[in-house]
Design a protein around this motif. Structure first.
Motif, PDB file in Angstrom:
ATOM      1  N   ARG A  71      39.872  67.152  -5.916  1.00 63.50           N
ATOM      2  CA  ARG A  71      40.164  69.033  -5.315  1.00 63.50           C
ATOM      3  C   ARG A  71      40.073  69.619  -7.251  1.00 63.50           C
ATOM      4  O   ARG A  71      40.828  69.341  -7.845  1.00 63.50           O
ATOM      5  CB  ARG A  71      41.205  69.304  -4.815  1.00 63.50           C
ATOM      6  CG  ARG A  71      41.234  70.499  -4.389  1.00 63.50           C
ATOM      7  CD  ARG A  71      42.077  70.865  -3.510  1.00 63.50           C
ATOM      8  NE  ARG A  71      41.743  70.000  -2.111  1.00 63.50           N
ATOM      9  CZ  ARG A  71      42.218  70.238  -1.215  1.00 63.50           C
ATOM     10  NH1 ARG A  71      43.611  70.566  -0.495  1.00 63.50           N
ATOM     11  NH2 ARG A  71      41.935  69.565   0.284  1.00 63.50           N
ATOM     12  N   GLY A  72      38.914  69.741  -7.062  1.00 65.88           N
ATOM     13  CA  GLY A  72      38.376  71.101  -8.392  1.00 65.88           C
ATOM     14  C   GLY A  72      38.264  70.356  -9.693  1.00 65.88           C
ATOM     15  O   GLY A  72      38.010  71.260 -10.832  1.00 65.88           O
ATOM     16  N   ARG A  73      38.173  69.357  -9.535  1.00 71.38           N
ATOM     17  CA  ARG A  73      37.785  68.479 -11.135  1.00 71.38           C
ATOM     18  C   ARG A  73      36.776  67.716 -10.550  1.00 71.38           C
ATOM     19  O   ARG A  73      36.267  67.186 -11.667  1.00 71.38           O
ATOM     20  CB  ARG A  73      39.347  67.314 -11.379  1.00 71.38           C
ATOM     21  CG  ARG A  73      40.144  68.123 -11.766  1.00 71.38           C
ATOM     22  CD  ARG A  73      40.979  67.364 -12.588  1.00 71.38           C
ATOM     23  NE  ARG A  73      41.860  66.863 -11.324  1.00 71.38           N
ATOM     24  CZ  ARG A  73      42.776  65.560 -11.287  1.00 71.38           C
ATOM     25  NH1 ARG A  73      41.899  64.566 -12.253  1.00 71.38           N
ATOM     26  NH2 ARG A  73      42.703  64.819 -10.512  1.00 71.38           N
ATOM     27  N   GLY A  74      35.662  67.810  -9.711  1.00 74.95           N
ATOM     28  CA  GLY A  74      34.234  67.138  -9.413  1.00 74.95           C
ATOM     29  C   GLY A  74      34.553  65.509  -8.935  1.00 74.95           C
ATOM     30  O   GLY A  74      35.608  65.310  -8.747  1.00 74.95           O
ATOM     31  N   THR A  75      33.473  64.948  -9.153  1.00 71.66           N
ATOM     32  CA  THR A  75      33.978  63.377  -8.625  1.00 71.66           C
ATOM     33  C   THR A  75      33.307  62.734  -9.630  1.00 71.66           C
ATOM     34  O   THR A  75      33.327  62.995 -11.303  1.00 71.66           O
ATOM     35  CB  THR A  75      32.238  63.464  -8.218  1.00 71.66           C
ATOM     36  OG1 THR A  75      31.929  63.839  -7.203  1.00 71.66           O
ATOM     37  CG2 THR A  75      32.431  61.696  -7.619  1.00 71.66           C
ATOM     38  N   ALA A  76      34.689  61.278  -9.905  1.00 71.90           N
ATOM     39  CA  ALA A  76      34.521  60.400 -10.660  1.00 71.90           C
ATOM     40  C   ALA A  76      34.531  59.163 -10.286  1.00 71.90           C
ATOM     41  O   ALA A  76      34.513  58.919  -9.081  1.00 71.90           O
ATOM     42  CB  ALA A  76      36.356  60.311 -11.119  1.00 71.90           C
ATOM     43  N   LEU A  77      34.132  58.460 -11.180  1.00 74.06           N
ATOM     44  CA  LEU A  77      33.677  56.740 -10.549  1.00 74.06           C
ATOM     45  C   LEU A  77      34.898  55.570 -10.714  1.00 74.06           C
ATOM     46  O   LEU A  77      35.669  56.150 -11.274  1.00 74.06           O
ATOM     47  CB  LEU A  77      33.669  56.128 -11.600  1.00 74.06           C
ATOM     48  CG  LEU A  77      31.263  56.083 -11.610  1.00 74.06           C
ATOM     49  CD1 LEU A  77      31.741  55.154 -12.868  1.00 74.06           C
ATOM     50  CD2 LEU A  77      31.535  56.100 -10.506  1.00 74.06           C
ATOM     51  N   THR A  78      35.257  55.389  -9.893  1.00 80.96           N
ATOM     52  CA  THR A  78      36.726  54.419  -9.075  1.00 80.96           C
ATOM     53  C   THR A  78      37.059  53.184  -9.860  1.00 80.96           C
ATOM     54  O   THR A  78      35.320  52.938 -11.618  1.00 80.96           O
ATOM     55  CB  THR A  78      36.754  53.733  -7.966  1.00 80.96           C
ATOM     56  OG1 THR A  78      35.806  52.903  -7.737  1.00 80.96           O
ATOM     57  CG2 THR A  78      36.636  54.909  -6.900  1.00 80.96           C
ATOM     58  N   PRO A  79      37.989  52.885 -11.242  1.00 80.37           N
ATOM     59  CA  PRO A  79      37.408  51.846 -11.846  1.00 80.37           C
ATOM     60  C   PRO A  79      36.756  50.579 -11.600  1.00 80.37           C
ATOM     61  O   PRO A  79      35.897  49.723 -12.468  1.00 80.37           O
ATOM     62  CB  PRO A  79      39.058  50.978 -11.460  1.00 80.37           C
ATOM     63  CG  PRO A  79      40.384  51.896 -11.358  1.00 80.37           C
ATOM     64  CD  PRO A  79      39.052  52.894  -9.917  1.00 80.37           C
ATOM     65  N   LEU A  80      36.631  50.273 -10.214  1.00 76.76           N
ATOM     66  CA  LEU A  80      35.050  49.628  -9.966  1.00 76.76           C
ATOM     67  C   LEU A  80      33.681  50.294 -10.208  1.00 76.76           C
ATOM     68  O   LEU A  80      32.959  49.284 -10.833  1.00 76.76           O
ATOM     69  CB  LEU A  80      34.937  49.262  -8.109  1.00 76.76           C
ATOM     70  CG  LEU A  80      34.182  48.017  -7.992  1.00 76.76           C
ATOM     71  CD1 LEU A  80      33.797  47.226  -8.249  1.00 76.76           C
ATOM     72  CD2 LEU A  80      34.105  47.927  -6.572  1.00 76.76           C
TER      73      LEU A  80
END
Length: 358
Positions: A71-80
């Protein structure tokens, strides 16, 4: 001219299932870089809805999420997801020269069978950013063909001597290390038959993580057993240069943690460090910047081409020289970290370049 591009494709399959899952690693990498699925979808020309459907499909296949929202920081990849992206980066960097060599081989064979195929200049050179850019600019020239094959620095002049190519790329270190390199190349050179064409300079050094957290500033630091190194392959000119630097500093490579761990391109060792699998590698500054690494400059190299002087009178060669001398090529080198055009397209006698001191 017919152009051929070969790209690796990643397919995953479970033991119990004959069907495979195609994973678009470039799409995941765009999410990692931008933090936005909308931008990744735009880059790959798909709808936002289709992009999310793919992400959910891939996550179901692995039984683990690849992407997470903050929330508020967009989307990121998980470690996988990160692991998949970096595996793709390393593979692409590792295979790129071989795939480009194969595509070039096929291009040459096919174009020779077409009517009105152009004259072809055969170029053998070690893989590098400046050579790739030159090839890209020459691809825009009509009526001229360039058969570029990537070979080791040591093999290019041997290939020229055996009529395996028309232009041979060679890189020579400046300073105290130059005499040994010159001595190794001189047996292949004839001042009466050959000429040297100026091209670029490039900076060589240590690629380290952003901020250089381990304080790696010279090759002596590589002796610290806690520092993980990744090396270039033994046949590469970069490996030879590193070994010369180590010998100059009295450093035994056998005592470096990871000296036997090898990759085959500048980009591959940079990707290895960027993915966290090593702390430092040795190569060109452009590769370090490509993967957002810091760089410790150690040596400047002159990159030149060698050819038979009779080639200089041919029309295709004159056009290649014109591209080397162009404002477009000079601007491209200025924009490439650690590279600079140096007498690009200027013809020189062998004695001027292959001398023991610089």
């Amino acid at each position: 001219m017919i152009r051929i591009e070969i790209e690796p494709v990643w397919r995953f399959r479970r033991d119990e299932d004959s069907a495979s899952m195609l994973i678009m690693l470039d799409f995941l990498n765009e999410i990692r870089a931008s933090g936005k699925i909308t931008r990744a979808a735009d880059e790959t020309r798909m709808s936002y809805r289709h992009a999310w459907n793919l992400i959910e499909k891939w996550s179901d296949f692995f039984n683990a999420p690849l992407v997470e929202r903050h929330r508020g920081r967009g989307t990121a990849l998980t470690p996988l997801g990160e692991k998949l992206v970096w595996a793709g980066q390393r593979l692409r960097a590792r295979l790129k020269p071989q795939l480009e060599n194969l595509s070039q081989e096929l291009e040459t064979e096919i174009n020779q069978l077409l009517p009105h195929h152009p004259s072809v200049i055969r170029v053998h050179a070690s893989h590098g950013f400046a050579v790739s850019k030159l090839r890209e600019l020459l691809a825009h020239e009509t009526g001229i063909g360039v058969d570029l094959r990537y070979v080791s620095n040591q093999m290019s002049l041997a290939s020229l001597a055996q009529d395996g190519c028309d232009l041979a790329g060679v890189h020579l270190p400046r300073g105290e290390l130059r005499p040994r390199s010159v001595a190794a190349f001189k047996e292949w050179l004839n001042p009466n038959l050959h000429r040297v064409i100026g091209f670029v300079t490039r900076e060589m050094g240590l690629m380290v993580k952003r901020g250089n957290p381990l304080g790696i500033g010279n090759v002596e630091r590589l002796l610290d057993a806690s520092i993980r190194f990744v090396n270039r392959d033994p046949d590469s000119g970069t490996r030879l240069l590193l070994d010369q630097l180590l010998a100059q500093r009295g450093v035994d490579g056998a005592h470096i943690n990871g000296y036997g761990q090898i990759e085959f391109t500048h980009a591959a060792v940079a990707a290895y460090v960027a993915s966290g699998m090593a702390d430092v590698s040795f190569g060109v500054e452009a590769a370090a910047r490509q993967f957002e690494l810091d760089f410790v400059r150690l040596v400047t190299e002159d990159y030149v081409f060698v050819c038979r002087k009779t080639l200089l009178e041919s029309e295709p060669m004159k056009r290649i020289l014109a591209v080397m001398r162009s404002d477009e090529f000079n601007a491209a080198m200025s924009a490439l970290p650690g590279y600079a055009a140096k007498d690009a397209g200027v013809i020189k006698p062998v004695q001027e370049v292959f001398r023991k001191a610089d």
